[in-house]
Design an enzyme around this catalytic site. Structure first.
Site, PDB file in Angstrom:
ATOM      1  N   GLU A  32      54.825 -24.296  36.761  1.00 14.09           N
ATOM      2  CA  GLU A  32      55.517 -23.545  35.712  1.00 14.09           C
ATOM      3  C   GLU A  32      54.651 -23.431  34.457  1.00 14.09           C
ATOM      4  O   GLU A  32      54.532 -22.362  33.858  1.00 14.09           O
ATOM      5  CB  GLU A  32      56.848 -24.229  35.369  1.00 14.09           C
ATOM      6  CG  GLU A  32      57.950 -23.946  36.373  1.00 14.09           C
ATOM      7  CD  GLU A  32      58.167 -22.460  36.575  1.00 14.09           C
ATOM      8  OE1 GLU A  32      58.209 -21.716  35.583  1.00 14.09           O
ATOM      9  OE2 GLU A  32      58.259 -22.028  37.729  1.00 14.09           O
ATOM     10  N   HIS A  90      52.525 -16.597  38.847  1.00 12.49           N
ATOM     11  CA  HIS A  90      52.760 -17.476  40.005  1.00 12.49           C
ATOM     12  C   HIS A  90      52.011 -16.940  41.235  1.00 12.49           C
ATOM     13  O   HIS A  90      51.401 -17.701  41.993  1.00 12.49           O
ATOM     14  CB  HIS A  90      54.255 -17.540  40.347  1.00 12.49           C
ATOM     15  CG  HIS A  90      55.030 -18.547  39.556  1.00 12.49           C
ATOM     16  ND1 HIS A  90      54.664 -19.874  39.466  1.00 12.49           N
ATOM     17  CD2 HIS A  90      56.173 -18.422  38.829  1.00 12.49           C
ATOM     18  CE1 HIS A  90      55.557 -20.518  38.708  1.00 12.49           C
ATOM     19  NE2 HIS A  90      56.470 -19.666  38.302  1.00 12.49           N
ATOM     20  N   HIS A 135      54.875 -13.892  33.658  1.00 13.08           N
ATOM     21  CA  HIS A 135      55.080 -15.224  34.229  1.00 13.08           C
ATOM     22  C   HIS A 135      55.199 -15.166  35.752  1.00 13.08           C
ATOM     23  O   HIS A 135      54.550 -15.939  36.471  1.00 13.08           O
ATOM     24  CB  HIS A 135      56.338 -15.863  33.622  1.00 13.08           C
ATOM     25  CG  HIS A 135      56.664 -17.194  34.203  1.00 13.08           C
ATOM     26  ND1 HIS A 135      56.224 -18.379  33.653  1.00 13.08           N
ATOM     27  CD2 HIS A 135      57.359 -17.536  35.322  1.00 13.08           C
ATOM     28  CE1 HIS A 135      56.651 -19.384  34.397  1.00 13.08           C
ATOM     29  NE2 HIS A 135      57.339 -18.907  35.418  1.00 13.08           N
ATOM     30  N   GLU A 136      56.005 -14.243  36.246  1.00 11.77           N
ATOM     31  CA  GLU A 136      56.219 -14.165  37.701  1.00 11.77           C
ATOM     32  C   GLU A 136      54.937 -13.729  38.421  1.00 11.77           C
ATOM     33  O   GLU A 136      54.576 -14.287  39.462  1.00 11.77           O
ATOM     34  CB  GLU A 136      57.366 -13.196  38.014  1.00 11.77           C
ATOM     35  CG  GLU A 136      58.729 -13.718  37.592  1.00 11.77           C
ATOM     36  CD  GLU A 136      59.032 -15.101  38.167  1.00 11.77           C
ATOM     37  OE1 GLU A 136      58.785 -15.319  39.359  1.00 11.77           O
ATOM     38  OE2 GLU A 136      59.497 -15.965  37.412  1.00 11.77           O
TER      39      GLU A 136
HETATM   40 ZN   LIG Z   1      58.086 -19.776  37.131  1.00 11.78          ZN
END
Ligand SMILES: [Zn+2]
Length: 269
Positions: free
Chosen positions: A195, A138, A134-135
């Protein structure tokens, strides 16, 4: 004068639009990697200097191992989709920091920090991969650069056509975009659409890296369960968890596995 501003804005918009391979979107992006990465790398080094980095433990090694597998998966996906060398300016680094804060983040250019406080909620290497995917997503989706660019658009309005951004202003914009002005390493929340994008991309990458994407929904459930406690996870302040997020991750997991199968990955840990 108004016309001049508009012309300048349109020129920059056209000049700065690029299609991101991970999102498929053409996004306004005033800041090329060559401008953002050096600032991120400097901030990252400063953060590591000011915090206790753990090395040589099995947990620290696990963070590095997961990070390398996630980075390799991202590179394989890019190669297969016609973007070889897309991450050539990335300088991947994965560090575990001794801090009870429940948090993790990735700066532009692949600079990642996990706090020891997030390990109990991650529970396993697969849980780490959920957060890592997830990170990293981004960063791959240029979400930080987009936020900086949005700040720049505001600034163009504010300074009436003076689009020459000087170095201190650029640094200031970077700090605003990453919330790094006063406390290094404290990230501002991304928008809900960013997100959602990071969830989807992260799920695919973790699956290609051989980690079971079914774990993602479980991790967010654990994170959510912690929210009512005495010390809600810091991670939740920048990553609000809700049923939509968990439902999305559950619904997308089969597609992530199918994507992984294209890379010969059919069993997951
Ligand atoms: Zn995030």
């Amino acid at each position: 004068m108004k016309r001049l501003i508009l012309t300048a804005a349109v020129f920059f918009a056209v000049a700065a639009c690029k299609t991101n391979p991970f999102t498929g979107k053409s996004t306004l992006n005033f800041y090329p990697n060559s401008q953002i990465f050096p600032m991120a790398f400097a901030q990252y080094d400063q953060f590591l200097n000011e915090n206790k980095v753990i090395t040589g433990t099995s947990e620290a090694e696990m963070i590095t191992r997961v990070g390398q597998r996630i980075a390799t998966a991202a590179e394989r996906w890019l190669d297969a989709n016609g973007y070889p060398g897309y991450l050539k300016d990335y300088k991947w680094e994965y560090n575990l920091v001794n801090d009870e804060t429940v948090n993790a983040w990735c700066m532009p250019g692949g600079k990642i920090v996990f706090y020891t406080g997030i390990l109990p909620i991650a529970e396993s290497e697969t849980g780490i991969a959920v957060v890592m995917g997830h990170e990293v997503a981004h960063a791959l989706a240029d979400h930080g650069a987009q936020r900086m660019s949005a700040g720049m658009v505001q600034q163009i309005g504010a300074v009436a056509g003076n689009v020459a951004i000087k170095d201190p202003e650029k640094r200031n914009m970077f700090n605003q975009a990453y919330g790094l002005g006063s406390t290094v390493g404290v990230m501002l929340p991304f928008s809900r659409s960013h997100e959602t994008e990071a969830d989807r991309i992260g799920l695919q990458i973790m699956a290609i890296a051989g980690y079971n994407p079914d774990e993602a929904a479980h991790l967010w459930r654990r994170m959510k369960a912690k929210a009512g406690g005495q010390a809600p996870p810091e991670f939740l302040s920048t990553h609000p968890s809700n049923d939509t997020r968990i439902n999305n991750l559950t619904a997308w997991a089969p597609a992530a596995k199918q994507e992984a199968a294209k890379f010969g990955v059919t069993s997951f840990k």
